[in-house]
Structures are given as C-alpha cells and as structure tokens.
Design an enzyme around this catalytic site. Structure first.
Site, PDB file in Angstrom:
ATOM      1  N   TYR A  33      31.275  38.409 -35.684  1.00  0.00           N
ATOM      2  CA  TYR A  33      32.692  38.048 -35.768  1.00  0.00           C
ATOM      3  C   TYR A  33      33.338  38.705 -36.975  1.00  0.00           C
ATOM      4  O   TYR A  33      32.651  39.231 -37.858  1.00  0.00           O
ATOM      5  CB  TYR A  33      32.885  36.529 -35.784  1.00  0.00           C
ATOM      6  CG  TYR A  33      32.551  35.847 -37.093  1.00  0.00           C
ATOM      7  CD1 TYR A  33      31.244  35.717 -37.532  1.00  0.00           C
ATOM      8  CD2 TYR A  33      33.564  35.323 -37.898  1.00  0.00           C
ATOM      9  CE1 TYR A  33      30.951  35.092 -38.735  1.00  0.00           C
ATOM     10  CE2 TYR A  33      33.272  34.688 -39.103  1.00  0.00           C
ATOM     11  CZ  TYR A  33      31.965  34.576 -39.512  1.00  0.00           C
ATOM     12  OH  TYR A  33      31.676  33.958 -40.695  1.00  0.00           O
ATOM     13  N   ARG A  52      33.306  46.879 -41.399  1.00  0.00           N
ATOM     14  CA  ARG A  52      32.196  45.910 -41.447  1.00  0.00           C
ATOM     15  C   ARG A  52      31.798  45.477 -40.035  1.00  0.00           C
ATOM     16  O   ARG A  52      30.621  45.288 -39.747  1.00  0.00           O
ATOM     17  CB  ARG A  52      32.584  44.703 -42.312  1.00  0.00           C
ATOM     18  CG  ARG A  52      31.418  43.742 -42.526  1.00  0.00           C
ATOM     19  CD  ARG A  52      31.745  42.652 -43.519  1.00  0.00           C
ATOM     20  NE  ARG A  52      32.833  41.810 -43.048  1.00  0.00           N
ATOM     21  CZ  ARG A  52      33.432  40.884 -43.793  1.00  0.00           C
ATOM     22  NH1 ARG A  52      33.056  40.686 -45.046  1.00  0.00           N
ATOM     23  NH2 ARG A  52      34.420  40.159 -43.295  1.00  0.00           N
ATOM     24  N   ARG A 101      18.883  33.194 -18.740  1.00  0.00           N
ATOM     25  CA  ARG A 101      18.720  33.048 -20.200  1.00  0.00           C
ATOM     26  C   ARG A 101      17.452  33.746 -20.676  1.00  0.00           C
ATOM     27  O   ARG A 101      16.477  33.110 -21.048  1.00  0.00           O
ATOM     28  CB  ARG A 101      18.689  31.560 -20.555  1.00  0.00           C
ATOM     29  CG  ARG A 101      18.662  31.289 -22.049  1.00  0.00           C
ATOM     30  CD  ARG A 101      18.658  29.806 -22.365  1.00  0.00           C
ATOM     31  NE  ARG A 101      18.424  29.571 -23.786  1.00  0.00           N
ATOM     32  CZ  ARG A 101      17.215  29.495 -24.342  1.00  0.00           C
ATOM     33  NH1 ARG A 101      16.131  29.593 -23.595  1.00  0.00           N
ATOM     34  NH2 ARG A 101      17.083  29.292 -25.632  1.00  0.00           N
ATOM     35  N   LYS A 148      27.489  40.038 -40.180  1.00  0.00           N
ATOM     36  CA  LYS A 148      28.430  38.919 -39.996  1.00  0.00           C
ATOM     37  C   LYS A 148      28.211  38.284 -38.626  1.00  0.00           C
ATOM     38  O   LYS A 148      29.003  38.438 -37.691  1.00  0.00           O
ATOM     39  CB  LYS A 148      29.880  39.381 -40.205  1.00  0.00           C
ATOM     40  CG  LYS A 148      30.827  38.214 -40.507  1.00  0.00           C
ATOM     41  CD  LYS A 148      32.126  38.700 -41.071  1.00  0.00           C
ATOM     42  CE  LYS A 148      33.208  37.623 -41.121  1.00  0.00           C
ATOM     43  NZ  LYS A 148      32.946  36.508 -42.017  1.00  0.00           N
ATOM     44  N   GLU A 180      26.159  32.968 -52.475  1.00  0.00           N
ATOM     45  CA  GLU A 180      27.598  33.053 -52.208  1.00  0.00           C
ATOM     46  C   GLU A 180      28.088  31.704 -51.713  1.00  0.00           C
ATOM     47  O   GLU A 180      27.313  30.750 -51.623  1.00  0.00           O
ATOM     48  CB  GLU A 180      27.889  34.155 -51.178  1.00  0.00           C
ATOM     49  CG  GLU A 180      27.177  33.938 -49.856  1.00  0.00           C
ATOM     50  CD  GLU A 180      27.296  35.124 -48.902  1.00  0.00           C
ATOM     51  OE1 GLU A 180      28.323  35.808 -48.900  1.00  0.00           O
ATOM     52  OE2 GLU A 180      26.330  35.340 -48.138  1.00  0.00           O
ATOM     53  N   LEU A 205      26.808  38.380 -47.551  1.00  0.00           N
ATOM     54  CA  LEU A 205      27.735  39.172 -46.745  1.00  0.00           C
ATOM     55  C   LEU A 205      28.544  40.069 -47.685  1.00  0.00           C
ATOM     56  O   LEU A 205      29.036  39.578 -48.706  1.00  0.00           O
ATOM     57  CB  LEU A 205      28.688  38.236 -45.986  1.00  0.00           C
ATOM     58  CG  LEU A 205      29.660  38.964 -45.073  1.00  0.00           C
ATOM     59  CD1 LEU A 205      28.946  39.367 -43.777  1.00  0.00           C
ATOM     60  CD2 LEU A 205      30.867  38.108 -44.744  1.00  0.00           C
TER      61      LEU A 205
HETATM   62  N1  PLP Z   1      30.529  35.304 -47.571  1.00  0.00           N
HETATM   63  C1  PLP Z   1      30.418  34.631 -46.415  1.00  0.00           C
HETATM   64  C2  PLP Z   1      29.129  33.967 -46.067  1.00  0.00           C
HETATM   65  C3  PLP Z   1      31.523  34.545 -45.546  1.00  0.00           C
HETATM   66  O1  PLP Z   1      31.410  33.884 -44.389  1.00  0.00           O
HETATM   67  C4  PLP Z   1      32.743  35.162 -45.913  1.00  0.00           C
HETATM   68  C5  PLP Z   1      33.900  35.101 -45.042  1.00  0.00           C
HETATM   69  O2  PLP Z   1      33.910  34.476 -44.022  1.00  0.00           O
HETATM   70  C6  PLP Z   1      32.805  35.837 -47.134  1.00  0.00           C
HETATM   71  C7  PLP Z   1      31.668  35.902 -47.934  1.00  0.00           C
HETATM   72  C8  PLP Z   1      34.058  36.512 -47.580  1.00  0.00           C
HETATM   73  O3  PLP Z   1      34.246  37.703 -46.876  1.00  0.00           O
HETATM   74  P1  PLP Z   1      35.702  38.330 -46.693  1.00  0.00           P
HETATM   75  O4  PLP Z   1      36.247  38.526 -48.072  1.00  0.00           O
HETATM   76  O5  PLP Z   1      35.462  39.606 -45.990  1.00  0.00           O
HETATM   77  O6  PLP Z   1      36.500  37.342 -45.901  1.00  0.00           O
END
Ligand code: PLP
Length: 285
Positions: A33, A52, A101, A148, A180, A205
C-alpha cells in the site's frame, strides 16, 4: 456523503467498492500500500511515494497492473471527483483473487488495484500545537519492514495499546533501540542540536517524509545523524518528533508518561514542520 473510490478500472461509490473474499490481500496480506497526502487539492511528494511503491512491489515480485504515470492520473482524478482539498489518498495493490487459497503465486491472475481518499486537515491538526505522547512497545514485526506491506497486525496492536493509554503513537523497540512509530518515523534532537533518526535498512520503512525532512534539515546546515537511539536518549533529548504523510512533522512531548524537556513542542520541531509544509506546497502536483 459517499465518496468515490477506484476499483480495478472503475470509479464507484465507496460503499459499493468491493473485492473478492478470495483476494490475496484479504487471505494472505499479499499486497502493498501507499498513502500520499493532499494539500490545496494537490498530491504531496508523490514521486517519492510512487518510487517506494515500485520498489515494494518489486521486492515481492508483484507486477503493477497500471504504469506509475497512470496511477498518478487515477490519484488525481480521485482527488478531483471527491473535491478533496486536504487529506490522504490511499492506494493498495494485491496479487489478486485466484479460484482458491493456494499459498504460491497464482498464474494468470490480474493484481487488484484499489484507491480511496479521506479528508483530513493535516496542517491545522490540534495535536500539531499540543504535541503527542507516545508509548513504547516491543517491535514484533517481520524482518522486511522496508517493504510497505499490508500485513499491519503488529502496528494495529501497537496503535491500539497507544490509543488505550491515551497516547498518539507507539514507538517500537528492538534490541533496546527505537525502530520507528507504528505509522511514522521517529526523530530526536539532542542537547547539542543534532537531529537523530534511525538509518534506513530492513528494520524500518524508508519514510518519504523522513527523507524530505532529512534533506531539508541538511540544506539548512543542521547536523543529522542516521543511527538508532534508545528511549533514555530520547528522554534526555531537547526535542522529539515523528514524521509521516498523514501528520507531516508532529511533536512528541512524552514517552510512557515521562515528559521530554518541558513537555511542549520544541522550537526546532515547529520550524521543521513549517519548512516541510512550505516544501509540500511548493512541490505539490
Ligand atoms: N514507518 C511506518 C511503519 C509507517 O507505516 C509509515 C507510514 O505509514 C511511516 C514510517 C512514515 O512514512 P511516510 O513518511 O512515507 O508516510
């Protein structure tokens, strides 16, 4: 009012937007996503989000059903159809719906692509003035957090724990260091004015907002160190904040109920937020 969503080539009312129960996003979280912000009816830092997206789908050998250029057209059309001035465009692509499945990739199945929007006044969010508290939770996610993926159960549990504690975000901890936030990147500003955020790698991420904020800070001669930090360091810091497409730059004023500095958003955080909003408006498409 029912807004308009996009499902596999059609624009439909959100309440009628449906995918199969056999969709692999539903059955296996076999999907990717992206979330891009919208300000003044325009997409913010979208090239970074699309890059990304391309990388994430590549990492799971999933071919996008549309080109990146076409996806941006769909994002824009959805913003227009929904008269969206400020908010978010959500996009999800999955490996589609097979006839059963089976875990292994199906053959000849078209990926599912869906998008929808939500309105949100990101610039004037009340929490931007007050700051938010965060709680700490163990990072129980898989080890490819650079992708992501829609497999977000660990973040659902982390953010639910934060909500129950009256906090705005959960900071995830691994080997004694912050990875994070549940849906954001984590930053601190040390007492000697060094901006610290964890280096990119498979543990986090690569946040698009993080990337822009690091570049904007460096352009302004602020020292940035990309490394992991502990909660003790964060509690001893001058300031702390998170970044994400849905919050831009958001001050963090306490961790597990303990105040950072005077418990108010810091001056550098407020400044970086202004700088980011300015960058966002100038580069919007
Ligand atoms: N880290 C995680 C785990 C996230 O889910 C997100 C955004 O959803 C971010 C960092 C921040 O990423 P971005 O600045 O691209 O929204």
């Amino acid at each position: 009012m029912d807004s308009i969503a996009y499902v596999n080539g059609s624009f439909v009312p959100l309440s009628e937007a449906k995918v199969s129960v056999l969709d692999r996003g539903f059955l296996f979280a076999d999907g990717i996503y992206e979330v891009a912000a919208v300000l003044d009816g325009k997409l913010i830092d979208n090239a970074s989000h699309l890059a990304r997206l391309a990388r994430s789908v590549g990492e799971i050998s999933l071919a996008l059903p549309e080109s990146l250029a076409r996806i941006e057209e769909i994002q824009k059309e959805l913003v227009t159809r929904n008269n969206l001035v400020s908010g978010l465009v959500y996009l999800e692509v999955t490996r589609g719906a097979d006839t059963g499945r089976d875990f292994a990739f199906p053959k000849g199945v078209k990926p599912t692509l869906i998008l929808f929007t939500s309105a949100k006044d990101i610039v004037n969010a009340p929490s931007a003035k007050t700051g938010i508290g965060v709680i700490t939770v163990p990072d129980i996610r898989w080890t490819r957090r650079d992708i992501k993926s829609v497999a977000l159960l660990a973040q659902v549990l982390a953010k639910q724990a934060a909500a129950e504690a009256g906090a705005g975000e959960a900071w995830m901890i691994e080997d004694g260091k912050v990875t994070e936030g549940g849906s954001s990147s984590a930053f601190i500003l040390t007492q000697d004015d060094v901006l610290v955020t964890r280096q990119n790698g498979s543990e986090i991420l690569p946040g698009c907002t993080r990337k822009a904020v690091v570049a904007l800070a460096e352009e302004r001669q602020l020292r940035v160190e990309e490394r992991a930090f502990t909660i003790e360091e964060a509690l001893a810091a001058k300031e702390a904040f998170i970044t994400s497409a849905s919050s831009f730059v958001q001050a963090v004023v306490s961790i597990d109920g303990k105040k950072i500095a005077n418990g108010k958003p810091g001056a550098m955080t407020d400044r970086l937020r202004e700088i980011y909003v300015d960058f966002a408006r100038k580069t919007a498409v």
